[in-house]
Design a protein around this motif. Structure first.
Motif: not given
Length: 140
Positions: A124-140
């Motif tokens: 659960l923690l890993l997949w949430i982190a993967v999704i968060a990183c994917g979304r952050l790509l649009a902003y960093v």
């Protein structure tokens, strides 16, 4: 893909649908291991959800590769590299779970053993982190 106004968004939608299938199936299974939905037999739930996670993976990999081809500079992006590392760790976690505690799932009591629950929390923690990183790509 850069020359077509619709191709990239369509590929991105396919990617997101794949994420929903893969992570949704994994999350439902992980939550069951953590004690939610105890009336659902763990092995029957796995038989139902695992094919959906494979469909999700079959959508995610090619669509992700297609999106990457338009932005190879992502290899210089720490968030993208972290996302890839987290995906690898999530895959190792799933492999170790299936090679370890899952092999004796038929012998589990009503509550799965602590090692199985640990794999569920990590998943659960890993997949949430993967999704968060994917979304952050649009902003960093």
């Amino acid at each position: 893909m850069r020359d077509d106004a619709w191709l990239y968004p369509i590929v991105e939608i396919v990617h997101i649908v794949g994420i929903a299938l893969l992570v949704g199936a994994a999350a439902m299974f992980d939550l069951r291991l953590l004690g939610f939905g105890r009336t659902l037999p763990v092995q029957a739930l796995a038989r139902h959800l695992l094919p959906w996670s494979w469909v999700g993976l079959l959508l995610i990999v090619p669509s992700g590769l297609l999106m990457f081809t338009t932005q190879p500079e992502l290899l210089d992006n720490g968030v993208f590299l972290l996302k890839l590392a987290l995906i690898a760790v999530a895959g190792v976690n799933a492999f170790v779970f299936h090679a370890g505690p899952w092999r004796v799932a038929g012998d589990w009591p009503q509550t799965p053993p602590a090692r199985a629950r640990l794999h569920a929390v990590l998943s659960l923690l890993l997949w949430i982190a993967v999704i968060a990183c994917g979304r952050l790509l649009a902003y960093v």
